[in-house]
Every structure is written in C-alpha cells, then in structure tokens.
Design an enzyme around this catalytic site. Structure first.
Site, PDB file in Angstrom:
ATOM      1  N   LYS A  22      30.301 -38.322 -28.650  1.00 51.56           N
ATOM      2  CA  LYS A  22      29.556 -37.987 -27.429  1.00 51.56           C
ATOM      3  C   LYS A  22      30.152 -36.763 -26.749  1.00 51.56           C
ATOM      4  O   LYS A  22      29.432 -35.822 -26.399  1.00 51.56           O
ATOM      5  CB  LYS A  22      29.585 -39.188 -26.480  1.00 51.56           C
ATOM      6  CG  LYS A  22      29.240 -38.856 -25.050  1.00 51.56           C
ATOM      7  CD  LYS A  22      29.457 -40.069 -24.151  1.00 51.56           C
ATOM      8  CE  LYS A  22      29.408 -39.729 -22.682  1.00 51.56           C
ATOM      9  NZ  LYS A  22      30.593 -39.045 -22.175  1.00 51.56           N
ATOM     10  N   ASN A  23      31.466 -36.783 -26.540  1.00 46.56           N
ATOM     11  CA  ASN A  23      32.052 -35.713 -25.734  1.00 46.56           C
ATOM     12  C   ASN A  23      32.073 -34.364 -26.444  1.00 46.56           C
ATOM     13  O   ASN A  23      32.215 -33.327 -25.790  1.00 46.56           O
ATOM     14  CB  ASN A  23      33.451 -36.107 -25.238  1.00 46.56           C
ATOM     15  CG  ASN A  23      33.366 -37.193 -24.171  1.00 46.56           C
ATOM     16  OD1 ASN A  23      32.290 -37.453 -23.632  1.00 46.56           O
ATOM     17  ND2 ASN A  23      34.486 -37.837 -23.885  1.00 46.56           N
ATOM     18  N   CYS A 117      30.028 -40.834 -14.725  1.00 42.88           N
ATOM     19  CA  CYS A 117      30.599 -42.107 -14.284  1.00 42.88           C
ATOM     20  C   CYS A 117      31.470 -41.886 -13.055  1.00 42.88           C
ATOM     21  O   CYS A 117      32.165 -40.874 -12.957  1.00 42.88           O
ATOM     22  CB  CYS A 117      31.454 -42.706 -15.402  1.00 42.88           C
ATOM     23  SG  CYS A 117      30.492 -43.367 -16.755  1.00 42.88           S
ATOM     24  N   ARG A 122      36.206 -36.100  -9.043  1.00 37.81           N
ATOM     25  CA  ARG A 122      36.044 -35.322 -10.271  1.00 37.81           C
ATOM     26  C   ARG A 122      35.813 -33.853  -9.895  1.00 37.81           C
ATOM     27  O   ARG A 122      34.716 -33.326 -10.052  1.00 37.81           O
ATOM     28  CB  ARG A 122      34.907 -35.894 -11.136  1.00 37.81           C
ATOM     29  CG  ARG A 122      35.198 -37.328 -11.558  1.00 37.81           C
ATOM     30  CD  ARG A 122      34.223 -37.876 -12.559  1.00 37.81           C
ATOM     31  NE  ARG A 122      34.477 -37.418 -13.917  1.00 37.81           N
ATOM     32  CZ  ARG A 122      33.980 -37.991 -15.008  1.00 37.81           C
ATOM     33  NH1 ARG A 122      33.221 -39.036 -14.906  1.00 37.81           N
ATOM     34  NH2 ARG A 122      34.231 -37.493 -16.198  1.00 37.81           N
ATOM     35  N   ARG A 398      24.421 -44.554 -22.287  1.00 35.45           N
ATOM     36  CA  ARG A 398      24.847 -43.151 -22.140  1.00 35.45           C
ATOM     37  C   ARG A 398      25.726 -42.715 -23.323  1.00 35.45           C
ATOM     38  O   ARG A 398      25.700 -41.548 -23.710  1.00 35.45           O
ATOM     39  CB  ARG A 398      25.656 -42.973 -20.859  1.00 35.45           C
ATOM     40  CG  ARG A 398      24.842 -42.918 -19.588  1.00 35.45           C
ATOM     41  CD  ARG A 398      25.708 -42.410 -18.458  1.00 35.45           C
ATOM     42  NE  ARG A 398      26.539 -41.315 -18.943  1.00 35.45           N
ATOM     43  CZ  ARG A 398      27.773 -41.058 -18.535  1.00 35.45           C
ATOM     44  NH1 ARG A 398      28.338 -41.780 -17.615  1.00 35.45           N
ATOM     45  NH2 ARG A 398      28.449 -40.039 -19.042  1.00 35.45           N
TER      46      ARG A 398
HETATM   47  C1  UD1 Z   1      36.433 -35.792 -20.072  1.00 37.84           C
HETATM   48  C2  UD1 Z   1      35.588 -36.849 -20.743  1.00 37.84           C
HETATM   49  C3  UD1 Z   1      35.865 -38.224 -20.141  1.00 37.84           C
HETATM   50  C4  UD1 Z   1      37.354 -38.530 -20.181  1.00 37.84           C
HETATM   51  C5  UD1 Z   1      38.156 -37.388 -19.573  1.00 37.84           C
HETATM   52  C6  UD1 Z   1      39.653 -37.566 -19.731  1.00 37.84           C
HETATM   53  C7  UD1 Z   1      33.644 -35.526 -21.301  1.00 37.84           C
HETATM   54  C8  UD1 Z   1      32.189 -35.273 -21.067  1.00 37.84           C
HETATM   55  N1  UD1 Z   1      34.186 -36.498 -20.565  1.00 37.84           N
HETATM   56  O1  UD1 Z   1      36.029 -35.762 -18.697  1.00 37.84           O
HETATM   57  O2  UD1 Z   1      35.157 -39.180 -20.910  1.00 37.84           O
HETATM   58  O3  UD1 Z   1      37.628 -39.707 -19.428  1.00 37.84           O
HETATM   59  O4  UD1 Z   1      37.796 -36.141 -20.203  1.00 37.84           O
HETATM   60  O5  UD1 Z   1      39.994 -37.670 -21.071  1.00 37.84           O
HETATM   61  O6  UD1 Z   1      34.263 -34.926 -22.147  1.00 37.84           O
HETATM   62  N2  UD1 Z   1      40.511 -32.373 -12.708  1.00 37.84           N
HETATM   63  C9  UD1 Z   1      40.801 -31.572 -11.625  1.00 37.84           C
HETATM   64  N3  UD1 Z   1      40.161 -30.365 -11.532  1.00 37.84           N
HETATM   65  C10 UD1 Z   1      39.279 -29.922 -12.461  1.00 37.84           C
HETATM   66  C11 UD1 Z   1      38.999 -30.735 -13.576  1.00 37.84           C
HETATM   67  C12 UD1 Z   1      39.636 -31.975 -13.674  1.00 37.84           C
HETATM   68  O7  UD1 Z   1      41.604 -31.936 -10.746  1.00 37.84           O
HETATM   69  O8  UD1 Z   1      38.755 -28.806 -12.314  1.00 37.84           O
HETATM   70  C13 UD1 Z   1      41.216 -33.668 -12.855  1.00 37.84           C
HETATM   71  C14 UD1 Z   1      40.262 -34.858 -12.851  1.00 37.84           C
HETATM   72  O9  UD1 Z   1      40.007 -35.293 -11.527  1.00 37.84           O
HETATM   73  C15 UD1 Z   1      41.041 -35.861 -13.688  1.00 37.84           C
HETATM   74  C16 UD1 Z   1      41.814 -35.002 -14.689  1.00 37.84           C
HETATM   75  O10 UD1 Z   1      41.813 -33.692 -14.140  1.00 37.84           O
HETATM   76  O11 UD1 Z   1      41.974 -36.530 -12.865  1.00 37.84           O
HETATM   77  C17 UD1 Z   1      41.211 -34.929 -16.090  1.00 37.84           C
HETATM   78  O12 UD1 Z   1      39.832 -34.573 -16.001  1.00 37.84           O
HETATM   79  P1  UD1 Z   1      39.086 -33.845 -17.197  1.00 37.84           P
HETATM   80  O13 UD1 Z   1      39.963 -33.814 -18.413  1.00 37.84           O
HETATM   81  O14 UD1 Z   1      38.543 -32.570 -16.686  1.00 37.84           O
HETATM   82  O15 UD1 Z   1      37.895 -34.852 -17.454  1.00 37.84           O
HETATM   83  P2  UD1 Z   1      36.397 -34.506 -17.810  1.00 37.84           P
HETATM   84  O16 UD1 Z   1      36.357 -33.279 -18.641  1.00 37.84           O
HETATM   85  O17 UD1 Z   1      35.551 -34.585 -16.606  1.00 37.84           O
END
Ligand code: UD1
Length: 430
Positions: A22-23, A117, A122, A398
């Site tokens: 998915k990701n 989710c 986020r 999803r």
């Molecule tokens: C992706 C995955 C999700 C998984 C997560 C962590 C997808 C579509 N989703 O989510 O299933 O749980 O990786 O492995 O690939 N953060 C910030 N600033 C930013 C971006 C992130 O502070 O600009 C923080 C987030 O709040 C979180 C951490 O960084 O605490 C990791 O987030 P991130 O790796 O970005 O997750 P996603 O890409 O949203």
C-alpha cells in the site's frame, strides 16, 4: 454500513498470497504523472486508498486503464496542472505526494491538507522544509497547501530534523528534475522508499542511496513512461503472520520479500512462533505458549509502528507482562479500549502500553479505530471465545485487499454483513 462478524476458535491453515505494498502504491501512482509517456503498474493492491488515487488521477485528466485486477496503464499526458482541492484529497494522507509531483512536473501544486488515520499530530513541516530548500515558496491557506517553484527548482543539501517516510519520498519526487545535485540526509529507509526510487530510476531519474541514510539525486531534464511491479506489502504479510501465530495455526505466506520482514520475523519468534523462511515465502506455526516481550517501534529497520496493534493481540494472550514503547505516533494505542472490552489487560500511559497476558480473550462488539487497529480487532476475534462484531470496516478496506476472503480461505469464520443505516431505516418507516 458494514460489519465483520468473527467467530473465534479456529486455527488458520493453508496458504495466503500477499499483495502489493500500500505505502509504495500510494506514492508510485501519483509519481506516474511525472512521466512524459504512459506507465504500466503491476502488483497494484485492490484497496480503497488505491481506488481514491485512481479517481484523483482520472479527475485530473489521466487515462487509467485496468489491464487486470492488479495491473493498470496510466497515461497522464493530458493532465495540465496539479490542483487537488476536493474531498478525495482529504480522504487520504498520501495525497500530499501530489505536492512533490506537481512541483516537479508543473512547477507548482495545491493540495487540500491530507487526512488518513488519526494516529496523532501529522505535521508536514519536513516536506515543506525540503521544498523550500529546493527553492519553492510554500503557503498554507484555509486548509490548502500551495507550493510554487517560481523560476525552477535547484538541487540542495537537505538534512531532515526527524526521519519521515512521507517527507523523504516527497523530497525525492520534487528533486528528480531539480537542476544539479540534491543530497537528502537523515532520510527514512523503509522498503517503499527504495521501491519509489527504483520506479523513478526506471523512468530515467538518477537516484542513489535509497535504503541508506543518505540519498543522492542528480537532476534530469525529463522522465519517460515505465513498466514497474510494486513490492509485496510487508505489513500485510506481518498481519497474516500475527494471525497465524495468534490462532495457533500453520500458514504459508507467499509473495513476500523476506529481507523486509526480518525484524517482524525475529520478534514473532521471540513470542513463540516457528518461522521457516524460503526465497519468497515463509511458513509460520506456533512453537510454544505465547511469551511476553518488550518492544519499541522505530523507523525501518526497527519494529514498524504499523505492526503494533496486531502484535498487541499476541501480547494480550502471552504469559507475563509486556511493554510496548511507541516511538512514532502519539495516538497509536487508540484501540486499547476495544481490546480491553475483549478482556485484555492493557494500560496506556502516553506512548507506553503495559500488557499483562490473559488466558483467553472474550468476544465483544468492537470498533476499528484505524487501519491496523481494525486488522488487530479481527485477529483478536479469531482467538476469542464467542462471536465478535467489528465495525469500522472501511478502515480495513483502506489497506487490506480482500481481508475477509483471504482469512476465510485459511479456515477463519469471518463474514461481512450489511447493517441498516439508521437514517435510511427511519426514512423507510416514515
Ligand atoms: C508513513 C506510513 C504510515 C506509517 C508511518 C511511519 C504512508 C502512506 N504511511 O506515514 O503507515 O505509520 O510512515 O512508519 O506511507 N513528522 C513530522 N513532520 C513531518 C512529517 C512527519 O513531525 O513533516 C512526524 C510525524 O508526526 C511522526 C513521524 O514524523 O511522528 C513519522 O512520520 P512519517 O514517517 O512522515 O509518517 P507518514 O509518512 O505520514
């Protein structure tokens, strides 16, 4: 509205085929827009996040042709801009990839702030930081993110403050056609980062180092269409491993990349699984009673946060007390109340959960609080005494392809039923 009706007590037996990740899919589908010709994607999972993205692509003007249930031709040559401000964009987190894609292809984009989710805050500050370092202007106004490359993006040296999957991919997408060289440091190393980089390279990009801490990109002037097969979903595989161990079954999990599952396999063995790994499959059985353990989630290659709910179900039935420390999301344990309803001893304090194993879970009506929690509720139902009703099926849809069908073919007693919508019921009566 629909519910899953799960009757516990049947160990899973047989073979399950794992679908595409998915990701990876949710980044690769938007990335097809960057190609100057049609792309062929294979091993695309049949999940609702993919359907939403295909709808977005078509609404933007792409021709999407399904060659089979899992392969598509996407021709985006008629797309003229990347302005996605409708509800579909808010329905999924990954719509933020259209920011990087739009910057690269059209020099600008605007996307309604993403949903997904509810796992806690986020933010997308690291995405915006990368775009700005490459020379783009960014703005957020009334829930819409605007990015504009002005006279063009220029390669830059970017050090991320935190490790982010989304920001790493978005920075790669924006930088592939930026002038000169881009270096991304402190990047995420998840298998889907490598998959997106491989796809972009197949389109003609020059990206090296994906899967390590440093990614180096040399800007290219154009990208061509490519044919690409998406990697297997390691979280779907982990979920079926957890279900097999939890029910004390014996399951062959096909179409996997064992390297991507190393941490999951090692933690499953620790709690009582016997796992025999083959080239692209594994066989899992329960070797002993379930044992407690402590686990901390970390970015890859650490234990994935997306396996926490499913793993918690095992720990809820393990001998002893386990501690889970969540290192990524502040709201990961929203399902704790649901598992408690099933008799689990599950205490949460912020990002720490303490679980004392009980002999048996009991059936109860429970809710999917998010995608992975939904899968965990089903696994809990498969082990519980009695019949569990799981609502919030749309979360499971999803990210899991044909979850009910795959479990049923392994011998599980799971049914999907329609439940009357109270509003239309009243209308019918009136
Ligand atoms: C992706 C995955 C999700 C998984 C997560 C962590 C997808 C579509 N989703 O989510 O299933 O749980 O990786 O492995 O690939 N953060 C910030 N600033 C930013 C971006 C992130 O502070 O600009 C923080 C987030 O709040 C979180 C951490 O960084 O605490 C990791 O987030 P991130 O790796 O970005 O997750 P996603 O890409 O949203």
């Amino acid at each position: 509205m629909e519910k899953l009706i799960v009757t516990g007590g049947r160990p899973l037996h047989g073979t399950v085929d794992i679908g595409g990740a998915k990701n990876a899919a949710v980044a690769i589908i938007p990335a097809t827009l960057m190609a100057d010709g049609p792309c062929v994607l294979e091993n695309v999972p049949v999940i609702s996040d993919v359907s939403i993205l295909m709808d977005i692509m078509q609404e933007m003007g792409a021709e999407v042709h399904a060659m089979s249930s899992h392969s598509y031709v996407i021709d985006s040559r008629d797309i003229k801009n990347c302005e996605i401000q409708d509800e579909n964009a808010r329905r999924m987190r990954a719509s933020y990839y259209y920011l990087g894609v739009g910057l690269s292809k059209f020099g600008k984009a605007s996307v309604a702030l993403p949903g997904g989710c509810d796992l806690g805050a986020r933010p997308i500050d690291q995405h915006l930081k990368a775009f700005e370092a490459l020379g783009a202007k960014t703005d957020v106004d009334q829930g819409i993110v605007y990015v504009d490359a002005g006279s063009g993006l220029k390669g830059a040296h970017i050090f991320f403050d935190i490790v982010s999957v989304g920001a790493t991919i978005n920075a790669m997408l924006a930088a592939v056609k930026a002038e000169g060289r881009t270096i991304l440091e402190n990047v995420a190393k998840e298998p889907h980062i490598v998959d997106v980089a491989n796809f972009l390279n197949k389109m003609g990009a020059d990206i090296r180092g994906a899967g390590t801490d440093v990614i180096k990109i040399r800007g290219v002037s154009s990208l061509k269409g490519a044919q690409y097969s998406i990697i297997p979903d390691q979280i779907e595989a982990g979920t079926f491993i957890a279900a097999a161990v939890a029910t004390g079954g014996n399951v062959k999990v096909n179409n996997i990349t064992p390297k991507h599952l190393e941490t999951i396999i090692s933690r499953m063995r620790e709690v009582g699984a016997e796992i025999l790994v083959d080239e692209d499959s594994l066989t899992v059985t329960r070797k002993s009673v379930l044992c407690a353990t402590n686990v901390r989630t970390m970015p890859h290659p650490g234990f994935p946060t997306d396996m926490v709910p499913q793993f918690s179900v095992l720990l809820s039935m393990a001998e002893g007390t386990s501690i889970i420390t969540e290192g990524i999301w502040s709201n990961r344990f929203r399902y704790a109340d649901e598992l408690r309803r099933m008799g689990a001893s599950f205490t949460v304090d912020g990002k720490i959960a303490v679980i004392s194993g009980v002999e048996r879970l009991q059936a109860a009506p429970v809710m999917s609080t998010d995608l992975r929690a939904g899968a965990a509720m089903v696994i809990a139902g498969l082990c519980a005494q009695g019949t569990t009703e799981v609502s919030g099926v749309e979360y499971i849809d999803r990210g899991y392809e044909d979850f009910v069908g795959k479990l049923s073919r392994l011998g599980a007693d799971v049914k999907r039923i329609q439940i009357p919508d109270p509003v239309s019921e009243l209308a019918a009566i009136g």
